[in-house]
Design a protein around this motif. Structure first.
Motif, PDB file in Angstrom:
ATOM      1  N   TYR A   1      39.028  52.940  35.223  1.00 50.33           N
ATOM      2  CA  TYR A   1      38.626  51.534  35.299  1.00 50.33           C
ATOM      3  C   TYR A   1      37.964  51.218  36.640  1.00 50.33           C
ATOM      4  CZ  TYR A   1      38.785  46.502  35.735  1.00 50.33           C
ATOM      5  OH  TYR A   1      38.433  45.195  35.958  1.00 50.33           O
ATOM      6  N   ILE A   2      38.569  51.680  37.719  1.00 48.16           N
ATOM      7  CA  ILE A   2      38.000  51.408  39.043  1.00 48.16           C
ATOM      8  C   ILE A   2      36.634  52.077  39.184  1.00 48.16           C
ATOM      9  CG2 ILE A   2      38.315  51.744  41.526  1.00 48.16           C
ATOM     10  CD1 ILE A   2      41.340  51.562  41.035  1.00 48.16           C
ATOM     11  N   THR A   3      36.509  53.296  38.664  1.00 51.90           N
ATOM     12  CA  THR A   3      35.220  53.996  38.715  1.00 51.90           C
ATOM     13  C   THR A   3      34.173  53.251  37.890  1.00 51.90           C
ATOM     14  OG1 THR A   3      36.350  56.107  39.028  1.00 51.90           O
ATOM     15  CG2 THR A   3      34.064  56.202  38.293  1.00 51.90           C
ATOM     16  N   TYR A   4      34.583  52.763  36.733  1.00 51.02           N
ATOM     17  CA  TYR A   4      33.663  51.987  35.898  1.00 51.02           C
ATOM     18  C   TYR A   4      33.146  50.762  36.655  1.00 51.02           C
ATOM     19  CZ  TYR A   4      32.055  48.535  32.581  1.00 51.02           C
ATOM     20  OH  TYR A   4      31.317  47.569  31.963  1.00 51.02           O
ATOM     21  N   THR A   5      34.064  50.007  37.275  1.00 52.67           N
ATOM     22  CA  THR A   5      33.630  48.810  37.999  1.00 52.67           C
ATOM     23  C   THR A   5      32.703  49.170  39.151  1.00 52.67           C
ATOM     24  OG1 THR A   5      35.572  48.763  39.461  1.00 52.67           O
ATOM     25  CG2 THR A   5      35.703  47.500  37.400  1.00 52.67           C
ATOM     26  N   HIS A   6      32.957  50.326  39.775  1.00 49.87           N
ATOM     27  CA  HIS A   6      32.107  50.771  40.888  1.00 49.87           C
ATOM     28  C   HIS A   6      30.669  51.001  40.415  1.00 49.87           C
ATOM     29  CE1 HIS A   6      30.815  52.958  44.478  1.00 49.87           C
ATOM     30  NE2 HIS A   6      30.291  53.852  43.637  1.00 49.87           N
ATOM     31  N   TYR A   7      30.519  51.808  39.361  1.00 43.44           N
ATOM     32  CA  TYR A   7      29.181  52.165  38.904  1.00 43.44           C
ATOM     33  C   TYR A   7      28.500  51.035  38.127  1.00 43.44           C
ATOM     34  CZ  TYR A   7      29.768  56.888  40.603  1.00 43.44           C
ATOM     35  OH  TYR A   7      29.938  57.980  41.421  1.00 43.44           O
ATOM     36  N   ALA A   8      29.281  50.149  37.511  1.00 41.41           N
ATOM     37  CA  ALA A   8      28.694  49.021  36.782  1.00 41.41           C
ATOM     38  C   ALA A   8      28.360  47.865  37.719  1.00 41.41           C
ATOM     39  CB  ALA A   8      29.660  48.550  35.694  1.00 41.41           C
ATOM     40  N   GLY A   9      28.843  47.950  38.953  1.00 49.89           N
ATOM     41  CA  GLY A   9      28.591  46.886  39.913  1.00 49.89           C
ATOM     42  C   GLY A   9      29.361  45.611  39.605  1.00 49.89           C
ATOM     43  N   GLU A  10      30.481  45.759  38.925  1.00 49.52           N
ATOM     44  CA  GLU A  10      31.287  44.603  38.547  1.00 49.52           C
ATOM     45  C   GLU A  10      32.497  44.474  39.471  1.00 49.52           C
ATOM     46  OE1 GLU A  10      32.400  44.892  34.451  1.00 49.52           O
ATOM     47  OE2 GLU A  10      30.346  45.078  33.764  1.00 49.52           O
ATOM     48  N   ASN A  11      33.052  43.278  39.519  1.00 46.23           N
ATOM     49  CA  ASN A  11      34.293  43.060  40.247  1.00 46.23           C
ATOM     50  C   ASN A  11      35.473  43.482  39.386  1.00 46.23           C
ATOM     51  OD1 ASN A  11      33.164  42.027  42.600  1.00 46.23           O
ATOM     52  ND2 ASN A  11      33.199  39.930  41.832  1.00 46.23           N
ATOM     53  N   ALA A  12      36.464  44.060  40.010  1.00 44.00           N
ATOM     54  CA  ALA A  12      37.681  44.428  39.292  1.00 44.00           C
ATOM     55  C   ALA A  12      38.486  43.172  39.002  1.00 44.00           C
ATOM     56  CB  ALA A  12      38.503  45.406  40.114  1.00 44.00           C
ATOM     57  N   VAL A  13      39.109  43.134  37.848  1.00 45.19           N
ATOM     58  CA  VAL A  13      39.976  42.023  37.490  1.00 45.19           C
ATOM     59  C   VAL A  13      41.335  42.272  38.131  1.00 45.19           C
ATOM     60  CG1 VAL A  13      41.104  40.812  35.600  1.00 45.19           C
ATOM     61  CG2 VAL A  13      38.774  41.667  35.320  1.00 45.19           C
ATOM     62  N   CYS A  14      41.784  41.319  38.910  1.00 50.14           N
ATOM     63  CA  CYS A  14      43.083  41.438  39.587  1.00 50.14           C
ATOM     64  C   CYS A  14      43.920  40.232  39.236  1.00 50.14           C
ATOM     65  CB  CYS A  14      42.895  41.540  41.099  1.00 50.14           C
ATOM     66  SG  CYS A  14      41.947  42.986  41.574  1.00 50.14           S
ATOM     67  N   VAL A  15      45.006  40.448  38.511  1.00 50.68           N
ATOM     68  CA  VAL A  15      45.832  39.333  38.066  1.00 50.68           C
ATOM     69  C   VAL A  15      46.967  39.018  39.032  1.00 50.68           C
ATOM     70  CG1 VAL A  15      45.310  39.630  35.637  1.00 50.68           C
ATOM     71  CG2 VAL A  15      47.202  40.897  36.630  1.00 50.68           C
ATOM     72  N   VAL A  16      47.315  39.943  39.903  1.00 50.45           N
ATOM     73  CA  VAL A  16      48.429  39.730  40.819  1.00 50.45           C
ATOM     74  C   VAL A  16      48.010  38.904  42.022  1.00 50.45           C
ATOM     75  CG1 VAL A  16      50.082  40.890  42.331  1.00 50.45           C
ATOM     76  CG2 VAL A  16      49.595  41.811  40.058  1.00 50.45           C
ATOM     77  N   ASN A  17      46.818  39.160  42.520  1.00 49.27           N
ATOM     78  CA  ASN A  17      46.330  38.421  43.684  1.00 49.27           C
ATOM     79  C   ASN A  17      44.897  37.968  43.415  1.00 49.27           C
ATOM     80  OD1 ASN A  17      45.072  40.859  43.751  1.00 49.27           O
ATOM     81  ND2 ASN A  17      45.654  41.405  45.806  1.00 49.27           N
ATOM     82  N   GLN A  18      44.311  37.344  44.365  1.00 47.63           N
ATOM     83  CA  GLN A  18      42.935  36.892  44.187  1.00 47.63           C
ATOM     84  C   GLN A  18      42.004  38.091  44.058  1.00 47.63           C
ATOM     85  OE1 GLN A  18      42.109  34.526  47.605  1.00 47.63           O
ATOM     86  NE2 GLN A  18      43.393  32.819  46.937  1.00 47.63           N
ATOM     87  N   GLU A  19      41.005  37.952  43.207  1.00 46.67           N
ATOM     88  CA  GLU A  19      40.048  39.044  43.013  1.00 46.67           C
ATOM     89  C   GLU A  19      39.374  39.440  44.314  1.00 46.67           C
ATOM     90  OE1 GLU A  19      37.273  38.579  39.825  1.00 46.67           O
ATOM     91  OE2 GLU A  19      38.837  38.007  38.421  1.00 46.67           O
TER      92      GLU A  19
END
Length: 123
Positions: free
Chosen positions: A10-28
């Protein structure tokens, strides 16, 4: 190892897609400040998460292999991985001064694998 593989993917996907990771515990913002930092690619410009994919795949493949010394290999690979967890945790908390739940989950998986490899090695 499967959970670690999913998180790293998932983290690799967000890296190469240029997207922000979804973080539900703290602020994105907190999570992405870690994932977008210059420390997110420490070895030869390869994203740490991509290295994590290969690492967790290695754990999975070793676990199911019939290699004679697989418990030793798992142990040493998990020790090496744990050293990197300590380095990444230090960088995250004391240099970037942030927190990423995805990184934290990955670190917990490495620690769990280390504990299991220690127990396997004793047998």
């Amino acid at each position: 190892a499967i959970i670690g593989l999913l998180v790293s993917s998932y983290i690799t996907y967000t890296h190469y897609a240029g997207e922000n990771a979804v973080c539900v515990v703290n602020q994105e913002k907190e999570c992405n400040s870690v994932l977008d930092s210059k420390y997110a690619s420490l070895l030869f410009g390869i994203p740490n998460s991509l290295i994590g994919i290969f690492l967790f795949l290695a754990f999975i493949l070793l676990s199911y292999s019939r290699i004679k010394n697989k418990n030793e290999l798992l142990f040493y690979l998990s020790i090496l991985s744990f050293i990197f967890v300590l380095i990444f945790a230090y960088i995250t908390f004391f240099i970037i001064k942030s927190f990423c739940i995805w990184c934290f989950i990955s670190w917990i998986m490495i620690i769990a694998i280390l504990i299991c490899s220690i127990l396997l090695r004793k047998n």
